[in-house]
Design an enzyme around this catalytic site. Structure first.
Site, PDB file in Angstrom:
ATOM      1  N   ARG A  12      -8.947 -11.051   1.468  1.00 15.28           N
ATOM      2  CA  ARG A  12      -8.864 -12.106   0.464  1.00 15.28           C
ATOM      3  C   ARG A  12      -8.023 -13.265   0.989  1.00 15.28           C
ATOM      4  O   ARG A  12      -8.391 -14.426   0.877  1.00 15.28           O
ATOM      5  CB  ARG A  12      -8.284 -11.558  -0.834  1.00 15.28           C
ATOM      6  CG  ARG A  12      -8.161 -12.590  -1.919  1.00 15.28           C
ATOM      7  CD  ARG A  12      -7.631 -11.979  -3.206  1.00 15.28           C
ATOM      8  NE  ARG A  12      -8.671 -11.218  -3.877  1.00 15.28           N
ATOM      9  CZ  ARG A  12      -8.460 -10.629  -5.056  1.00 15.28           C
ATOM     10  NH1 ARG A  12      -7.287 -10.685  -5.637  1.00 15.28           N
ATOM     11  NH2 ARG A  12      -9.437  -9.967  -5.629  1.00 15.28           N
ATOM     12  N   GLY A  65     -11.756 -15.198 -12.218  1.00 12.84           N
ATOM     13  CA  GLY A  65     -11.526 -15.050 -10.784  1.00 12.84           C
ATOM     14  C   GLY A  65     -10.384 -14.089 -10.512  1.00 12.84           C
ATOM     15  O   GLY A  65     -10.104 -13.199 -11.319  1.00 12.84           O
ATOM     16  N   CYS A  66      -9.735 -14.272  -9.400  1.00 15.45           N
ATOM     17  CA  CYS A  66      -8.651 -13.381  -8.992  1.00 15.45           C
ATOM     18  C   CYS A  66      -7.580 -13.280 -10.075  1.00 15.45           C
ATOM     19  O   CYS A  66      -7.041 -14.292 -10.512  1.00 15.45           O
ATOM     20  CB  CYS A  66      -8.031 -13.886  -7.698  1.00 15.45           C
ATOM     21  SG  CYS A  66      -6.580 -12.957  -7.178  1.00 15.45           S
ATOM     22  N   PHE A  67      -7.265 -12.062 -10.491  1.00 16.83           N
ATOM     23  CA  PHE A  67      -6.306 -11.911 -11.595  1.00 16.83           C
ATOM     24  C   PHE A  67      -4.873 -12.244 -11.200  1.00 16.83           C
ATOM     25  O   PHE A  67      -4.033 -12.449 -12.053  1.00 16.83           O
ATOM     26  CB  PHE A  67      -6.390 -10.546 -12.269  1.00 16.83           C
ATOM     27  CG  PHE A  67      -6.320  -9.314 -11.391  1.00 16.83           C
ATOM     28  CD1 PHE A  67      -5.841  -9.343 -10.095  1.00 16.83           C
ATOM     29  CD2 PHE A  67      -6.760  -8.101 -11.902  1.00 16.83           C
ATOM     30  CE1 PHE A  67      -5.783  -8.192  -9.313  1.00 16.83           C
ATOM     31  CE2 PHE A  67      -6.700  -6.935 -11.135  1.00 16.83           C
ATOM     32  CZ  PHE A  67      -6.216  -6.989  -9.833  1.00 16.83           C
ATOM     33  N   ARG A 219      -3.271 -23.604  -9.341  1.00 23.91           N
ATOM     34  CA  ARG A 219      -3.646 -23.427 -10.752  1.00 23.91           C
ATOM     35  C   ARG A 219      -2.443 -23.698 -11.656  1.00 23.91           C
ATOM     36  O   ARG A 219      -2.572 -24.311 -12.720  1.00 23.91           O
ATOM     37  CB  ARG A 219      -4.130 -21.990 -10.993  1.00 23.91           C
ATOM     38  CG  ARG A 219      -5.341 -21.537 -10.224  1.00 23.91           C
ATOM     39  CD  ARG A 219      -6.025 -20.438 -11.010  1.00 23.91           C
ATOM     40  NE  ARG A 219      -6.470 -19.308 -10.192  1.00 23.91           N
ATOM     41  CZ  ARG A 219      -7.115 -18.258 -10.675  1.00 23.91           C
ATOM     42  NH1 ARG A 219      -7.396 -18.193 -11.955  1.00 23.91           N
ATOM     43  NH2 ARG A 219      -7.482 -17.259  -9.886  1.00 23.91           N
TER      44      ARG A 219
END
Length: 242
Positions: A12, A65-67, A219
């Site tokens: 990832r 998406g990715c937690f 984010r």
């Protein structure tokens, strides 16, 4: 953590570095661009319909998406009391990182958000989710993370939440808030299963990891820019709950 899981985490991180190098020539770009792989994140209109405050503490479940990053965003929201990373959409038997990352379960990486509805409403959390937490136009992916486990989804905890979520998606579509189709699914009646302990507060515990720096911290910067009235500098962490 198993050897298999360590490999997934490395892949990832590596995927983020490679994609950034290929797409942006190895240089960092504006944080908001990473939120949606090129789309400039923007403040969306508030929902025309919202859930009544009712009891103070309420629960919402989102997948974007990715937690790691989704958890990180909501941990910085005023009025949020706890955020747990986990899995939603599938069965208890497949609620593990190894099985979910295979892409062969119905689970999505999700977060369970407990919030004080007298401080922030469910509708405003939806607004944050669509504006800052992820790109709802990406089908079964977010950035370099590809697979149904990274889909955009809302798991309403009540009938009222389901109605508000569906109405808000309709509202955004009618307003042409996004150039592409919103792919977010509303999946009622699904159980949330907490993820393994090492995933909790992962962003906060790995602030210098390349994947976190490139894809997840932006984010939070977007949340801070678009929702200064809801932003808290100190996150509410799972670890602080004992």
């Amino acid at each position: 953590m198993t050897h298999h899981n360590r490999g997934l985490l490395f892949q990832r991180s590596l995927a983020g570095i490679v994609l950034a190098t290929l797409t942006f020539g190895g240089g960092l770009v504006a944080a908001d661009q990473y939120i949606s792989s090129g789309r400039q994140a923007a403040l969306l209109p508030a929902p025309e319909r919202d859930v009544l405050a009712g009891s103070a503490l309420q629960t919402a479940v989102f997948a974007g998406g990715c937690f790691w990053g989704t958890q990180g965003v909501f941990e910085h929201v005023v009025g949020v009391k706890s955020v747990v990373a986990g899995y939603a959409g599938g069965s208890a038997e497949t609620a593990s990182y190894e099985q979910t990352e295979s892409g062969r379960t119905d689970h999505a990486e999700a977060v369970r958000v407990v919030f004080n509805a007298q401080e922030i409403s469910y509708g405003e959390l939806l607004r944050i989710f669509f504006s800052a937490a992820h790109d709802p136009t990406q089908l079964d992916r977010q950035g370099p993370d590809v697979g149904r486990q990274y889909r955009s989804a809302i798991f309403p905890q009540t009938n009222e939440q389901a109605t508000v979520a569906l109405k808000y998606i309709e509202q955004l579509r009618a307003a042409k808030a996004f150039q592409a189709l919103i792919t977010t699914s509303v999946e009622a009646g699904k159980t949330f299963y907490p993820a393994e302990p090492y995933h909790q507060d992962y962003l906060n515990n790995h602030l210098d990891q390349p994947y976190i720096v490139i894809y997840e911290l932006p984010r939070i910067e977007t949340l801070k820019r678009l929702f200064p009235q809801h932003y808290r500098e100190d996150p509410v962490l799972v670890s602080s709950k004992g």
